[in-house]
Design a protein around this motif. Sequence first.
Motif, PDB file in Angstrom:
ATOM      1  N   HIS A 136      33.552  11.354  19.639  1.00 45.11           N
ATOM      2  CA  HIS A 136      32.384  11.934  20.298  1.00 45.11           C
ATOM      3  C   HIS A 136      31.981  13.263  19.674  1.00 45.11           C
ATOM      4  CE1 HIS A 136      32.412   8.841  23.318  1.00 45.11           C
ATOM      5  NE2 HIS A 136      33.646   9.138  23.704  1.00 45.11           N
ATOM      6  N   ARG A 178      28.194  17.816  25.475  1.00 42.83           N
ATOM      7  CA  ARG A 178      28.355  17.408  26.870  1.00 42.83           C
ATOM      8  C   ARG A 178      27.385  18.179  27.750  1.00 42.83           C
ATOM      9  NH1 ARG A 178      34.279  18.024  25.955  1.00 42.83           N
ATOM     10  NH2 ARG A 178      35.120  15.980  25.465  1.00 42.83           N
ATOM     11  N   PRO A 191      31.724  18.766  21.373  1.00 39.78           N
ATOM     12  CA  PRO A 191      30.939  17.652  21.925  1.00 39.78           C
ATOM     13  C   PRO A 191      29.661  18.137  22.612  1.00 39.78           C
ATOM     14  CG  PRO A 191      33.260  17.459  22.523  1.00 39.78           C
ATOM     15  CD  PRO A 191      33.087  18.817  21.922  1.00 39.78           C
ATOM     16  N   ASP A 246      28.168   8.274  19.369  1.00 38.18           N
ATOM     17  CA  ASP A 246      27.966   8.523  20.793  1.00 38.18           C
ATOM     18  C   ASP A 246      28.403   9.945  21.123  1.00 38.18           C
ATOM     19  OD1 ASP A 246      27.535   8.391  23.508  1.00 38.18           O
ATOM     20  OD2 ASP A 246      29.248   7.080  23.932  1.00 38.18           O
ATOM     21  N   GLU A 293      28.361  10.782  24.878  1.00 37.46           N
ATOM     22  CA  GLU A 293      29.373  10.087  25.678  1.00 37.46           C
ATOM     23  C   GLU A 293      28.739   9.289  26.822  1.00 37.46           C
ATOM     24  OE1 GLU A 293      33.034  12.329  26.397  1.00 37.46           O
ATOM     25  OE2 GLU A 293      32.159  13.979  25.256  1.00 37.46           O
TER      26      GLU A 293
END
Length: 503
Positions: free
Chosen positions: A88, A107, A105, A485, A488
């Motif tokens: 990720h 996020r 990441p 991805d 995620e």
Amino acid sequence: MARPWASARSWGVWAALSAAAFAGPACRAPCNLDIDQPLCVDRFGAMDLVVHSFDVEATSRRVTRNVAAQARGDVLLGADWGIAPLGHELLVGFPVLGAAGVLPPFRAEGACRAADPRFLTFIPDVTVQRQPRLQITPCPDSQQVLFTGPADFGRVLDGWQHDQGWDLWVAAPAEGLYRGAIYLFEDAGRRPGALRNHEAADVVLEGPSPGDQLGSTLKRCPDPAGGPDLLAVGLPGWSGPASEEPVPERGAVALFQPESLAHGRWTLDDAIAFFEGGRPYARAGIALACGADLDGDGRPDLAIGASGEGGDADGAGAIYVLSGQLSTSRDLSEAAGLVLRGERPGEQLGRSLEIADLDLDGGADLIAGAPGLDTPEAPNAGGVRIFLHGALSIQQSLELYGGRNSPSDRLARLGTTLAVADLTGDERPEILAGSWRMTGSGRAFAGEIRTWHADAQGDLPTEDPSLIVGDAPHQQLGRRLITADVLEVGHHQIISTIRRRAR
């Protein structure tokens, strides 16, 4: 096509270009002409990384820019980056600086939300430790220690994940008058900062001669014999060993079994197999694809692109497919079980390669970029050829074209970059192709990414792709193109870079 070191005249041209690189924005023009000029660096430009989400229902195959995340680089990081997926996360190389690192990441959490663009700032370390850092704001823990190396270090990267962590392979294909070099850093995620310089690399592999461009491509490939994974290395500038009469830029591919070799300096003699093109300027190894069985013999195959095949620098191109037991022959024409040659002069078939099951029939299909492919409306706009499982012939290939029926689409170079991934979570792969020289609405070299989406029956429409279009001149959207991805969410997003004029 002469080598850049071949004559005094070439040295003069080289010196002129080098001087232009420091003279100001005038150096932009040469850098826009060829994606394969790694040392034609625009030091007065910057680069951004952009993550696009894809929704085929929402876009209805119209132009869209669903920017889900963005990383904005400063001018010191340069106007060309290398990018590669690592789960990720993303590996990012900065060849202008000779550095590579990992972005945290994307996020949607806390102070590092995906919706907020992150800003990347290079902070050189002036202490004796010499550990430069990448400051990433507004993310927490924004200091990232970088891996560092010589000139062009970070142009090509690959991360090998395993149970204990991950290893980092970094290439510098223009290092040492284009000899090229590769460096391995084992257990990279837990490696102390003092051991992140190329001088502390666990493995070093260098091209033996100027112009080899070793490391232009790196690929982790399964061993057809069932052993540990192999490292496939492309040398598209290879002209032969010093003991033989050179065949200019015939290209070559070397296969290594890292687990069987000791740490230290490797040479091409350590390769378990070595394959070279047979024709001048074939540039074999400019693209590699592996990991699946193309010919149905039950063993994984290796596809090698030779985009210059055909006798000159702009040939029709060819793809060599090596299947089953690795051949002992060095000649690709003899070692390959199948050769797919471009149908038209200047097509440059094999400039990029991917292997995937596009029609979900259980068989692997081969997807190849042909950035010199002509279309009736836009000569040299480029295209993509699809070779479906069981129909591996140029006559049976499907063609996806570049251009939008406009004279400005000439030399758009669709197919210079390729990716195949499930972008919607429907378990059907999409085909993505970069067209980095696309010009539209007066925006020269703004770039474009085209995406073809299979329908519910697995049929792939060859027309009406979805488009992501660069919105400023010289962005060159699609010049670097991968999928991962990073949000995620269970399916991949489109990740590319865009050049930005520094203020």
